[in-house]
Enzyme design. Structure first.
Site, PDB file in Angstrom:
ATOM      1  N   TYR A  24      -3.137   1.257  -5.227  1.00 44.71           N
ATOM      2  CA  TYR A  24      -2.056   1.659  -4.318  1.00 44.71           C
ATOM      3  C   TYR A  24      -1.094   2.627  -5.017  1.00 44.71           C
ATOM      4  O   TYR A  24      -0.634   2.367  -6.129  1.00 44.71           O
ATOM      5  CB  TYR A  24      -1.283   0.454  -3.781  1.00 44.71           C
ATOM      6  CG  TYR A  24      -2.081  -0.421  -2.828  1.00 44.71           C
ATOM      7  CD1 TYR A  24      -3.330  -0.032  -2.340  1.00 44.71           C
ATOM      8  CD2 TYR A  24      -1.575  -1.645  -2.409  1.00 44.71           C
ATOM      9  CE1 TYR A  24      -4.048  -0.835  -1.473  1.00 44.71           C
ATOM     10  CE2 TYR A  24      -2.286  -2.456  -1.534  1.00 44.71           C
ATOM     11  CZ  TYR A  24      -3.530  -2.050  -1.078  1.00 44.71           C
ATOM     12  OH  TYR A  24      -4.235  -2.856  -0.218  1.00 44.71           O
ATOM     13  N   ASP A  77       1.419  -8.545  -1.297  1.00 43.93           N
ATOM     14  CA  ASP A  77       0.057  -8.057  -1.560  1.00 43.93           C
ATOM     15  C   ASP A  77       0.090  -6.633  -2.091  1.00 43.93           C
ATOM     16  O   ASP A  77       0.627  -5.729  -1.445  1.00 43.93           O
ATOM     17  CB  ASP A  77      -0.752  -8.092  -0.257  1.00 43.93           C
ATOM     18  CG  ASP A  77      -2.181  -7.622  -0.464  1.00 43.93           C
ATOM     19  OD1 ASP A  77      -2.963  -8.351  -1.104  1.00 43.93           O
ATOM     20  OD2 ASP A  77      -2.528  -6.517   0.009  1.00 43.93           O
ATOM     21  N   TRP A 117       0.844  -1.207   0.000  1.00 45.90           N
ATOM     22  CA  TRP A 117       0.000   0.000   0.000  1.00 45.90           C
ATOM     23  C   TRP A 117       0.882   1.261   0.000  1.00 45.90           C
ATOM     24  O   TRP A 117       0.587   2.248  -0.664  1.00 45.90           O
ATOM     25  CB  TRP A 117      -0.894  -0.042   1.239  1.00 45.90           C
ATOM     26  CG  TRP A 117      -1.848   1.091   1.404  1.00 45.90           C
ATOM     27  CD1 TRP A 117      -2.323   1.917   0.425  1.00 45.90           C
ATOM     28  CD2 TRP A 117      -2.457   1.527   2.631  1.00 45.90           C
ATOM     29  NE1 TRP A 117      -3.203   2.822   0.967  1.00 45.90           N
ATOM     30  CE2 TRP A 117      -3.303   2.601   2.321  1.00 45.90           C
ATOM     31  CE3 TRP A 117      -2.385   1.097   3.964  1.00 45.90           C
ATOM     32  CZ2 TRP A 117      -4.058   3.263   3.300  1.00 45.90           C
ATOM     33  CZ3 TRP A 117      -3.142   1.748   4.921  1.00 45.90           C
ATOM     34  CH2 TRP A 117      -3.966   2.820   4.587  1.00 45.90           C
ATOM     35  N   ARG A 151     -13.199  -4.270  -2.861  1.00 43.03           N
ATOM     36  CA  ARG A 151     -14.337  -3.942  -1.989  1.00 43.03           C
ATOM     37  C   ARG A 151     -15.602  -4.362  -2.706  1.00 43.03           C
ATOM     38  O   ARG A 151     -15.631  -4.387  -3.940  1.00 43.03           O
ATOM     39  CB  ARG A 151     -14.375  -2.433  -1.680  1.00 43.03           C
ATOM     40  CG  ARG A 151     -13.295  -2.029  -0.700  1.00 43.03           C
ATOM     41  CD  ARG A 151     -13.477  -0.637  -0.126  1.00 43.03           C
ATOM     42  NE  ARG A 151     -12.440  -0.391   0.867  1.00 43.03           N
ATOM     43  CZ  ARG A 151     -12.559  -0.597   2.169  1.00 43.03           C
ATOM     44  NH1 ARG A 151     -13.714  -1.040   2.669  1.00 43.03           N
ATOM     45  NH2 ARG A 151     -11.560  -0.362   3.006  1.00 43.03           N
ATOM     46  N   ASN A 194     -12.617  -7.068   2.283  1.00 44.15           N
ATOM     47  CA  ASN A 194     -13.633  -6.168   2.866  1.00 44.15           C
ATOM     48  C   ASN A 194     -15.060  -6.598   2.544  1.00 44.15           C
ATOM     49  O   ASN A 194     -15.960  -5.754   2.500  1.00 44.15           O
ATOM     50  CB  ASN A 194     -13.411  -4.721   2.395  1.00 44.15           C
ATOM     51  CG  ASN A 194     -12.032  -4.211   2.718  1.00 44.15           C
ATOM     52  OD1 ASN A 194     -11.645  -4.176   3.876  1.00 44.15           O
ATOM     53  ND2 ASN A 194     -11.264  -3.850   1.699  1.00 44.15           N
ATOM     54  N   ARG A 196      12.628  -2.727   9.901  1.00 42.95           N
ATOM     55  CA  ARG A 196      11.369  -3.122  10.557  1.00 42.95           C
ATOM     56  C   ARG A 196      10.728  -4.331   9.852  1.00 42.95           C
ATOM     57  O   ARG A 196      10.053  -5.131  10.500  1.00 42.95           O
ATOM     58  CB  ARG A 196      10.401  -1.942  10.612  1.00 42.95           C
ATOM     59  CG  ARG A 196      10.845  -0.883  11.606  1.00 42.95           C
ATOM     60  CD  ARG A 196       9.676  -0.104  12.182  1.00 42.95           C
ATOM     61  NE  ARG A 196       9.367   1.084  11.440  1.00 42.95           N
ATOM     62  CZ  ARG A 196       9.826   2.295  11.731  1.00 42.95           C
ATOM     63  NH1 ARG A 196      10.639   2.472  12.756  1.00 42.95           N
ATOM     64  NH2 ARG A 196       9.474   3.337  11.008  1.00 42.95           N
TER      65      ARG A 196
HETATM   66  N1  LIG Z   1      -7.712  -4.625   1.498  1.00 42.35           N
HETATM   67  C1  LIG Z   1      -7.687  -3.386   1.930  1.00 42.35           C
HETATM   68  O1  LIG Z   1      -8.681  -2.636   1.806  1.00 42.35           O
HETATM   69  C2  LIG Z   1      -6.454  -2.864   2.565  1.00 42.35           C
HETATM   70  C3  LIG Z   1      -6.446  -1.621   3.207  1.00 42.35           C
HETATM   71  C4  LIG Z   1      -5.266  -1.195   3.800  1.00 42.35           C
HETATM   72  C5  LIG Z   1      -4.134  -2.007   3.754  1.00 42.35           C
HETATM   73  N2  LIG Z   1      -4.167  -3.207   3.095  1.00 42.35           N
HETATM   74  C6  LIG Z   1      -2.986  -4.096   3.018  1.00 42.35           C
HETATM   75  O2  LIG Z   1      -2.406  -4.192   4.303  1.00 42.35           O
HETATM   76  C7  LIG Z   1      -1.037  -3.807   4.224  1.00 42.35           C
HETATM   77  C8  LIG Z   1      -0.598  -3.224   5.518  1.00 42.35           C
HETATM   78  O3  LIG Z   1      -1.345  -2.054   5.846  1.00 42.35           O
HETATM   79  P1  LIG Z   1      -0.688  -0.935   6.758  1.00 42.35           P
HETATM   80  O4  LIG Z   1       0.453  -0.318   6.045  1.00 42.35           O
HETATM   81  O5  LIG Z   1      -1.748  -0.057   7.280  1.00 42.35           O
HETATM   82  O6  LIG Z   1      -0.121  -1.897   7.949  1.00 42.35           O
HETATM   83  P2  LIG Z   1       0.390  -1.728   9.413  1.00 42.35           P
HETATM   84  O7  LIG Z   1       1.496  -2.722   9.538  1.00 42.35           O
HETATM   85  O8  LIG Z   1      -0.749  -1.785  10.350  1.00 42.35           O
HETATM   86  O9  LIG Z   1       0.988  -0.252   9.503  1.00 42.35           O
HETATM   87  C9  LIG Z   1       2.131   0.120   8.789  1.00 42.35           C
HETATM   88  C10 LIG Z   1       2.472   1.537   9.178  1.00 42.35           C
HETATM   89  O10 LIG Z   1       2.946   1.533  10.517  1.00 42.35           O
HETATM   90  C11 LIG Z   1       4.215   2.151  10.571  1.00 42.35           C
HETATM   91  N3  LIG Z   1       5.041   1.447  11.542  1.00 42.35           N
HETATM   92  C12 LIG Z   1       5.193   0.136  11.672  1.00 42.35           C
HETATM   93  N4  LIG Z   1       6.047  -0.141  12.687  1.00 42.35           N
HETATM   94  C13 LIG Z   1       6.432   1.024  13.179  1.00 42.35           C
HETATM   95  C14 LIG Z   1       7.280   1.388  14.230  1.00 42.35           C
HETATM   96  N5  LIG Z   1       7.908   0.483  14.989  1.00 42.35           N
HETATM   97  N6  LIG Z   1       7.448   2.683  14.470  1.00 42.35           N
HETATM   98  C15 LIG Z   1       6.825   3.595  13.712  1.00 42.35           C
HETATM   99  N7  LIG Z   1       5.990   3.327  12.690  1.00 42.35           N
HETATM  100  C16 LIG Z   1       5.797   2.030  12.437  1.00 42.35           C
HETATM  101  C17 LIG Z   1       4.790   2.021   9.189  1.00 42.35           C
HETATM  102  O11 LIG Z   1       5.719   3.058   8.974  1.00 42.35           O
HETATM  103  P3  LIG Z   1       7.201   2.699   8.395  1.00 42.35           P
HETATM  104  O12 LIG Z   1       7.003   2.329   6.966  1.00 42.35           O
HETATM  105  O13 LIG Z   1       7.947   3.986   8.562  1.00 42.35           O
HETATM  106  O14 LIG Z   1       7.764   1.607   9.228  1.00 42.35           O
HETATM  107  C18 LIG Z   1       3.568   2.146   8.311  1.00 42.35           C
HETATM  108  O15 LIG Z   1       3.262   3.503   8.072  1.00 42.35           O
HETATM  109  C19 LIG Z   1      -0.995  -2.860   3.017  1.00 42.35           C
HETATM  110  O16 LIG Z   1       0.299  -2.709   2.494  1.00 42.35           O
HETATM  111  C20 LIG Z   1      -1.919  -3.562   2.076  1.00 42.35           C
HETATM  112  O17 LIG Z   1      -1.257  -4.632   1.429  1.00 42.35           O
HETATM  113  C21 LIG Z   1      -5.307  -3.637   2.509  1.00 42.35           C
END
Ligand SMILES: NC(=O)c1ccc[n+]([C@@H]2O[C@H](COP(=O)([O-])OP(=O)(O)OC[C@H]3O[C@@H](n4cnc5c(N)ncnc54)[C@H](OP(=O)(O)O)[C@@H]3O)[C@@H](O)[C@H]2O)c1
Length: 310
Positions: A60, A55, A29, A133, A163, A280
């Site tokens: 994205y 994924d 994403w 979605r 979703n 990370r």
């Molecule tokens: N199907 C859908 O509708 C849908 C919607 C949203 C997402 N997704 C999928 O889910 C995946 C993950 O979503 P997400 O990115 O929201 O996942 P997440 O793992 O919940 O959050 C990632 C975010 O947290 C930050 N982060 C993680 N560890 C950290 C730490 N120790 N300190 C500070 N910041 C930290 C990351 O920043 P840094 O990069 O700086 O570490 C990044 O911005 C997406 O890439 C996508 O494939 C699907």
């Protein structure tokens, strides 16, 4: 007696498919916006750590200020430069979100969307294609026809949804003569509704893979900082306090514990991590070493419920 819960840490089949993937997946994403070498190092790190499901989605790139297709395009550039990486991954993408519309899952749209994704990704086939979605206006038999003809043509290998409610999944499955293999809900120690809304039950009933998006609540569960506009701040702090306590006991971080929380559910949950920081990405694999007991897991659930289990 309080017993340890088993984290599903070994590679597993993606639903009824022949694909085997690692217990944690890497999400794209937030992937767009770097040069190809940087992007490649993230993919290689994820694969080296056993995060073999990658994924992405056609939409994205937009949230990061870029264009529709940017994330797929960048992943495609990585694959063009290093074609061997393609064989090391199970490539998942999604389509059906249209800026300003907001959804279109009609046969004509999905057929064109998959062609466009293949072109951007520079591959012959997408291993897992997901309806991003539910499009409430697309007749379900038509969505099924789109997935069937794309699968028959070899443009996609397997299908899933994201979703969707359990009822929406079932309605679509009823019009397919092959089994969908996955669903992708938001699921984390903060977003726990799949536990009670039938989604995780459906995965167990049908043997689906559950790809958990935003398993760290978009980073909140890593940083402890509530996201913009988050309601229920006290509840969030209570969840964080439990994660923090367990993290200290386990010599881990709240991120590790939050990922372990999702992995402990028996619905074949594969959290899709979203960090774009290679250190990370690597560090996330330590979640597999966290040891949670039943009491620990229910403590996280009860902190979110704001009440003991009935
Ligand atoms: N199907 C859908 O509708 C849908 C919607 C949203 C997402 N997704 C999928 O889910 C995946 C993950 O979503 P997400 O990115 O929201 O996942 P997440 O793992 O919940 O959050 C990632 C975010 O947290 C930050 N982060 C993680 N560890 C950290 C730490 N120790 N300190 C500070 N910041 C930290 C990351 O920043 P840094 O990069 O700086 O570490 C990044 O911005 C997406 O890439 C996508 O494939 C699907």
């Amino acid at each position: 007696m309080d017993l340890p819960v088993t984290l599903s840490t070994s590679p597993r089949r993606l639903g009824s498919s022949a694909f085997e993937v690692g217990p944690i997946a890497f999400g794209c994403w937030r992937f767009a916006g770097t040069d190809v070498a940087t992007a490649q190092s993230k993919i290689e790190t994820a694969l080296d750590c056993g995060m073999t499901l990658i994924d992405t989605a056609d939409i994205y790139g937009v949230d990061g200020g870029g264009e529709f297709g940017d994330s797929e395009e960048l992943l495609g550039d990585v694959l063009r430069g290093s074609p061997a990486l393609r064989d090391r991954m199970v490539l998942a993408s999604k389509g059906g979100i249209v800026l300003g519309v907001p959804y279109n899952s009609t046969q004509a749209y999905m057929t064109a969307a998959v062609e466009a994704s293949l072109k951007r990704l520079k591959v012959e086939t997408i291993d897992l294609y997901q309806i991003h979605r539910p499009d409430l206006l697309a007749p379900v038999p038509e969505i099924a026809a789109a997935l069937t003809s794309l699968r028959d043509a070899g443009k996609i290998r397997e299908a899933g949804v994201s979703n969707h409610t359990a009822a929406q999944f079932r309605a679509l499955q009823a019009h397919l003569d092959f089994p969908m293999i996955s669903q992708q809900p938001e699921f984390s120690a903060w977003e726990q509704s799949p536990i009670t809304d039938g989604i995780l039950d459906l995965s167990q009933e049908l043997g689906l893979a559950t790809l958990a998006w935003s398993p760290l609540g978009r980073g909140m569960l890593a940083t402890g900082k509530p996201g913009d506009g988050l309601q229920q701040i006290q509840c969030f702090e209570n969840v964080m306090a439990v994660l923090q306590q367990l993290a200290e006991r386990e010599n881990a971080t709240t991120s590790h514990v939050a990922l372990a929380f999702t992995l402990a559910h028996p619905a074949n949950v594969i959290p899709i991590i979203g960090t774009q920081n290679v250190d990370r990405i690597r560090d996330s694999a330590k979640a597999l070493e966290v040891r949670l007991t039943r009491r620990d897991w229910y403590d996280i659930v009860e902190a979110r419920r704001g009440a003991p289990m009935p």
